[in-house]
Design a protein around this motif. Structure first.
Motif, short mmCIF file in Angstrom:
data_model
loop_
_atom_site.label_atom_id
_atom_site.label_comp_id
_atom_site.label_asym_id
_atom_site.label_seq_id
_atom_site.Cartn_x
_atom_site.Cartn_y
_atom_site.Cartn_z
N GLY A 67 0.84 -1.18 0.00
CA GLY A 67 0.00 0.00 0.00
C GLY A 67 0.88 1.23 0.00
N LEU A 68 0.25 2.38 0.06
CA LEU A 68 0.96 3.67 0.00
C LEU A 68 0.91 4.36 1.35
CD1 LEU A 68 2.24 6.08 -1.59
CD2 LEU A 68 -0.12 6.82 -2.07
N VAL A 69 2.09 4.78 1.84
CA VAL A 69 2.17 5.64 3.02
C VAL A 69 2.70 6.99 2.59
CG1 VAL A 69 3.13 5.98 5.32
CG2 VAL A 69 2.59 3.66 4.53
N GLU A 130 -3.43 8.75 -6.86
CA GLU A 130 -4.43 8.46 -7.86
C GLU A 130 -4.19 7.07 -8.45
OE1 GLU A 130 -7.85 9.14 -9.21
OE2 GLU A 130 -6.88 11.01 -8.60
N GLY A 131 -5.14 6.19 -8.29
CA GLY A 131 -5.00 4.84 -8.81
C GLY A 131 -4.15 3.91 -7.97
N ALA A 132 -3.74 4.35 -6.78
CA ALA A 132 -2.92 3.49 -5.92
C ALA A 132 -3.70 2.26 -5.48
CB ALA A 132 -2.46 4.27 -4.70
N ALA A 133 -3.01 1.12 -5.45
CA ALA A 133 -3.64 -0.12 -5.01
C ALA A 133 -3.39 -0.32 -3.52
CB ALA A 133 -3.07 -1.29 -5.80
N GLY A 134 -4.39 -0.81 -2.81
CA GLY A 134 -4.23 -1.09 -1.39
C GLY A 134 -4.51 0.13 -0.55
N PRO A 135 -4.17 0.06 0.74
CA PRO A 135 -4.42 1.18 1.64
C PRO A 135 -3.66 2.44 1.21
CG PRO A 135 -3.78 -0.80 2.85
CD PRO A 135 -3.53 -1.08 1.42
N VAL A 136 -4.26 3.59 1.49
CA VAL A 136 -3.60 4.89 1.29
C VAL A 136 -3.58 5.58 2.65
CG1 VAL A 136 -3.62 7.11 0.11
CG2 VAL A 136 -4.36 5.04 -1.11
N LEU A 275 0.95 0.12 11.33
CA LEU A 275 0.92 -0.12 9.89
C LEU A 275 0.81 -1.61 9.56
CD1 LEU A 275 3.61 2.49 8.79
CD2 LEU A 275 1.14 2.64 8.42
N ASP A 276 1.46 -2.44 10.36
CA ASP A 276 1.38 -3.88 10.15
C ASP A 276 -0.07 -4.37 10.27
OD1 ASP A 276 4.09 -4.06 9.71
OD2 ASP A 276 4.55 -4.87 11.71
N GLY A 277 -0.85 -3.71 11.09
CA GLY A 277 -2.25 -4.09 11.25
C GLY A 277 -3.14 -3.60 10.12
N ILE A 278 -2.58 -2.72 9.27
CA ILE A 278 -3.34 -2.15 8.17
C ILE A 278 -3.13 -2.93 6.87
CG2 ILE A 278 -3.54 -0.13 6.65
CD1 ILE A 278 -2.89 1.60 9.12
N GLY A 279 -1.84 -3.21 6.56
CA GLY A 279 -1.56 -3.84 5.29
C GLY A 279 -0.38 -4.76 5.33
#
Length: 279
Positions: A67-69, A130-136, A275-279
């Motif tokens: 995902g994106l951070v 824009e268009g990122a896959a997974g959590p943002v 973050l580990d709990g998110i993705g």
């Protein structure tokens, strides 16, 4: 609704700015360890405007991204503090398999302040998400915590409508109550410097405390021994958010104001655990 969570890490961390900017070590604590070699990750500088401060360094891991951070640095919105504060975190995150965007933006003293700084954060997120896959996820320290939390509400306002939505927020010792920051003269009246002469409209558009409840989960990671941004900023925000029905958690750490941006600290390990709990 997730109840308020307090996770007290037992090992104190004594750290200053120099330690916070130190190079990342080869091994980090955290539930999910470093999974990508920094040497194989790609880094691209993206500009989202004509000003020299309008850029993002986008770090992309080898293999599938978690995902994106979006990393937003602090410094009380002042021009003398820049994105070098966020660079060690972005490098650590990409090594853990995240796509990490280290954002620079206009600050007070180089064309920023309200609303220009908010314009830049909105534009930077649009440039990379824009268009990122997974959590943002937005992750921000101090004034960056303010901006990271604000970004989750920005779509409510016509000026910032239409950009990519966030899925989660991590505020690290964030200034998330601007009225209290003005009242308490934090950072030698830094909030006044950012807002100018604040109006009710400015607080409505810029103050995370005014914007509760958010539609996405927020984790406020903060040390009680923080002598720069008081612990009460996060404590009061989480209390107000949960009372309003939002999903908000208070994660109590040690290490003063800068422990959360030292990649070798237990305070940063707490952020990694979130973050580990998110993705």
């Amino acid at each position: 609704m997730t109840p308020t969570r307090r996770a007290l890490l037992a090992t104190p961390v004594a750290v200053g700015v120099a330690a916070a900017l130190a190079a990342c070590a080869d091994e980090r604590s955290g539930t999910v360890g470093r999974v990508s070699d920094e040497a194989t990750a790609e880094t691209e500088r993206i500009t989202y405007g004509d000003d020299p401060s309008q850029w993002v360094d986008l770090h992309t891991p080898a293999g599938t991204s978690r995902g994106l951070v979006v990393v937003i640095h602090g410094g009380f919105w002042k021009a003398q503090y820049g994105a070098d504060y966020g660079a060690p975190l972005a490098k650590d995150l990409v090594a853990r398999g995240w796509t990490a965007a280290n954002v620079e933006y206009r600050r007070v003293g180089n064309g920023g302040g309200f609303p220009e700084t908010l314009d830049d954060v909105h534009a930077a997120i649009g440039a990379v998400a824009e268009g990122a896959a997974g959590p943002v996820v937005t992750l921000g320290h101090s004034a960056g915590g303010h901006l990271a939390t604000w970004a989750a509400a920005r779509g409510r306002f016509e000026r910032w409508a239409g950009g990519p939505a966030l899925t989660h927020v991590v505020s690290q010792a964030g200034v998330v109550d601007l009225r209290a920051a003005v009242r308490d003269h934090l950072g030698t009246d830094a909030a006044l410097g950012f807002l100018g002469e604040p109006s009710e409209e400015a607080y409505e558009q810029a103050d995370p405390m005014t914007q509760v409840p958010l539609e996405v989960p927020v984790w406020a990671v903060h040390a009680r021994d923080d002598d720069t941004v008081p612990f009460s900023q996060s404590e009061d925000y989480v209390a107000a958010a949960t009372d309003a029905g939002a999903e908000a958690s208070l994660v109590e750490v040690e290490g003063g104001h800068f422990g959360v941006i030292d990649p070798d600290s237990s305070a940063w390990a707490a952020c990694v655990e979130v973050l580990d709990g998110i993705g």
